[in-house]
Design a protein around this motif. Structure first.
Motif, PDB file in Angstrom:
ATOM      1  N   ALA A  82     -16.646  -3.450  81.887  1.00  0.00           N
ATOM      2  CA  ALA A  82     -17.547  -4.141  82.811  1.00  0.00           C
ATOM      3  C   ALA A  82     -19.003  -3.738  82.611  1.00  0.00           C
ATOM      4  O   ALA A  82     -19.859  -4.582  82.370  1.00  0.00           O
ATOM      5  CB  ALA A  82     -17.110  -3.882  84.245  1.00  0.00           C
ATOM      6  N   VAL A  83     -19.287  -2.461  82.726  1.00  0.00           N
ATOM      7  CA  VAL A  83     -20.679  -2.012  82.699  1.00  0.00           C
ATOM      8  C   VAL A  83     -21.315  -2.281  81.335  1.00  0.00           C
ATOM      9  O   VAL A  83     -22.411  -2.847  81.248  1.00  0.00           O
ATOM     10  CB  VAL A  83     -20.770  -0.518  83.081  1.00  0.00           C
ATOM     11  CG1 VAL A  83     -22.167   0.011  82.893  1.00  0.00           C
ATOM     12  CG2 VAL A  83     -20.319  -0.306  84.521  1.00  0.00           C
ATOM     13  N   SER A  84     -20.638  -1.901  80.259  1.00  0.00           N
ATOM     14  CA  SER A  84     -21.216  -2.113  78.931  1.00  0.00           C
ATOM     15  C   SER A  84     -21.380  -3.595  78.613  1.00  0.00           C
ATOM     16  O   SER A  84     -22.397  -4.001  78.052  1.00  0.00           O
ATOM     17  CB  SER A  84     -20.337  -1.451  77.868  1.00  0.00           C
ATOM     18  OG  SER A  84     -20.298  -0.062  78.074  1.00  0.00           O
ATOM     19  N   ILE A  85     -20.405  -4.396  78.989  1.00  0.00           N
ATOM     20  CA  ILE A  85     -20.494  -5.831  78.721  1.00  0.00           C
ATOM     21  C   ILE A  85     -21.586  -6.465  79.567  1.00  0.00           C
ATOM     22  O   ILE A  85     -22.332  -7.330  79.090  1.00  0.00           O
ATOM     23  CB  ILE A  85     -19.130  -6.505  78.960  1.00  0.00           C
ATOM     24  CG1 ILE A  85     -18.068  -5.924  78.034  1.00  0.00           C
ATOM     25  CG2 ILE A  85     -19.222  -8.009  78.796  1.00  0.00           C
ATOM     26  CD1 ILE A  85     -18.385  -6.031  76.563  1.00  0.00           C
ATOM     27  N   GLU A 162     -14.681   1.913  97.018  1.00  0.00           N
ATOM     28  CA  GLU A 162     -15.960   1.262  97.325  1.00  0.00           C
ATOM     29  C   GLU A 162     -17.061   1.732  96.382  1.00  0.00           C
ATOM     30  O   GLU A 162     -17.938   0.959  96.017  1.00  0.00           O
ATOM     31  CB  GLU A 162     -16.362   1.521  98.773  1.00  0.00           C
ATOM     32  CG  GLU A 162     -15.465   0.850  99.783  1.00  0.00           C
ATOM     33  CD  GLU A 162     -15.441  -0.654  99.624  1.00  0.00           C
ATOM     34  OE1 GLU A 162     -16.502  -1.247  99.351  1.00  0.00           O
ATOM     35  OE2 GLU A 162     -14.360  -1.232  99.760  1.00  0.00           O
ATOM     36  N   LEU A 163     -17.032   2.995  95.974  1.00  0.00           N
ATOM     37  CA  LEU A 163     -18.027   3.493  95.024  1.00  0.00           C
ATOM     38  C   LEU A 163     -17.884   2.804  93.664  1.00  0.00           C
ATOM     39  O   LEU A 163     -18.883   2.542  92.994  1.00  0.00           O
ATOM     40  CB  LEU A 163     -17.913   5.010  94.866  1.00  0.00           C
ATOM     41  CG  LEU A 163     -18.412   5.836  96.055  1.00  0.00           C
ATOM     42  CD1 LEU A 163     -18.151   7.315  95.821  1.00  0.00           C
ATOM     43  CD2 LEU A 163     -19.868   5.584  96.326  1.00  0.00           C
ATOM     44  N   LEU A 169     -21.723  -3.355  91.042  1.00  0.00           N
ATOM     45  CA  LEU A 169     -22.846  -4.109  91.598  1.00  0.00           C
ATOM     46  C   LEU A 169     -24.164  -3.651  90.982  1.00  0.00           C
ATOM     47  O   LEU A 169     -25.013  -4.475  90.637  1.00  0.00           O
ATOM     48  CB  LEU A 169     -22.889  -3.954  93.120  1.00  0.00           C
ATOM     49  CG  LEU A 169     -24.062  -4.624  93.830  1.00  0.00           C
ATOM     50  CD1 LEU A 169     -23.917  -6.137  93.732  1.00  0.00           C
ATOM     51  CD2 LEU A 169     -24.128  -4.181  95.272  1.00  0.00           C
ATOM     52  N   LEU A 170     -24.343  -2.352  90.824  1.00  0.00           N
ATOM     53  CA  LEU A 170     -25.562  -1.843  90.200  1.00  0.00           C
ATOM     54  C   LEU A 170     -25.665  -2.277  88.739  1.00  0.00           C
ATOM     55  O   LEU A 170     -26.766  -2.546  88.248  1.00  0.00           O
ATOM     56  CB  LEU A 170     -25.624  -0.318  90.314  1.00  0.00           C
ATOM     57  CG  LEU A 170     -25.878   0.227  91.718  1.00  0.00           C
ATOM     58  CD1 LEU A 170     -25.780   1.739  91.713  1.00  0.00           C
ATOM     59  CD2 LEU A 170     -27.216  -0.230  92.238  1.00  0.00           C
ATOM     60  N   GLY A 174     -28.699  -4.387  87.345  1.00  0.00           N
ATOM     61  CA  GLY A 174     -29.437  -3.891  86.186  1.00  0.00           C
ATOM     62  C   GLY A 174     -29.495  -4.915  85.064  1.00  0.00           C
ATOM     63  O   GLY A 174     -30.539  -5.094  84.417  1.00  0.00           O
ATOM     64  N   ALA A 175     -28.393  -5.633  84.828  1.00  0.00           N
ATOM     65  CA  ALA A 175     -28.389  -6.666  83.800  1.00  0.00           C
ATOM     66  C   ALA A 175     -29.327  -7.799  84.179  1.00  0.00           C
ATOM     67  O   ALA A 175     -30.056  -8.330  83.329  1.00  0.00           O
ATOM     68  CB  ALA A 175     -26.978  -7.195  83.596  1.00  0.00           C
ATOM     69  N   LEU A 176     -29.353  -8.157  85.451  1.00  0.00           N
ATOM     70  CA  LEU A 176     -30.274  -9.218  85.893  1.00  0.00           C
ATOM     71  C   LEU A 176     -31.728  -8.782  85.788  1.00  0.00           C
ATOM     72  O   LEU A 176     -32.600  -9.582  85.429  1.00  0.00           O
ATOM     73  CB  LEU A 176     -29.926  -9.639  87.316  1.00  0.00           C
ATOM     74  CG  LEU A 176     -28.615 -10.396  87.478  1.00  0.00           C
ATOM     75  CD1 LEU A 176     -28.321 -10.643  88.945  1.00  0.00           C
ATOM     76  CD2 LEU A 176     -28.651 -11.687  86.704  1.00  0.00           C
TER      77      LEU A 176
END
Length: 184
Positions: A82-85, A162-163, A169-170, A174-176
């Motif tokens: 998720a984060v890397s993509i 939730e974390l 979400l972050l 960040g990508a946006l």
């Protein structure tokens, strides 16, 4: 009554099961370090994200060796998947900048050697601490099937669940931001 004293056995042979597990573990740690070095030293942002994904994949392998396959799977799904993509998509949406990397000036000549010496000091301190500590093996408590872990995440440890969503979400934000900054 006599005290039970465990003497360490001889080091396992390289081509035994224990020796191969040690070699694979060292390769996994080398994957983490290599990915981190690529991420930090890359000139292009896409290569840095690829190094970050390599580092996260190696970290999932370390989690697997620590007898936590569920945590390794979550590492692969959340961080690598998720984060890397998301960061890669943010980079692809941004327009390329025309600045040359040769024009960038470092703020200080001492920044590199100072960072290296601090890193070497922390590495040496952690190595000494790791070698001097008497490590104890704790027995596993409870069953670690996926259903029990899932129920625990949604009831007892809902804060951790939730974390994870906040991290995702972050990453999206960040990508946006990367995409918006590249378009201006």
């Amino acid at each position: 009554m006599q005290a039970l004293v465990c003497q360490p056995a001889a080091a396992p042979a390289l081509f035994s099961a224990e020796g191969m597990v040690g070699v694979v573990f060292l390769l996994t740690v080398a994957l983490v370090v290599t990915g981190a070095l690529i991420a930090v030293n890359a000139q292009r942002l896409v290569r840095a994200v690829a190094g970050l994904a390599i580092c996260f994949t190696g970290l999932a392998g370390v989690y697997y060796f620590l007898l936590s396959p569920f945590l390794a799977m979550m590492q692969m799904l959340i961080y690598v998947g998720a984060v890397s993509i998301l960061i890669a998509f943010g980079i692809m949406m941004a327009t390329p900048e025309e600045q040359q990397t040769a024009d960038m000036q470092h703020s200080s000549i001492l920044a590199g050697p100072l960072a290296f010496s601090v890193g070497a000091f922390i590495f040496a301190a952690l190595t000494v601490l790791g070698l001097k500590t008497q490590w104890q093996v704790f027995p596993r408590q409870g069953s670690f099937d996926i259903k029990a872990v899932g129920m625990s995440l949604l009831t007892t440890h809902s804060l951790v669940f939730e974390l994870i969503s906040i991290v995702l979400l972050l990453a999206i934000i960040g990508a946006l931001v990367l995409a918006q900054r590249g378009r201006n």
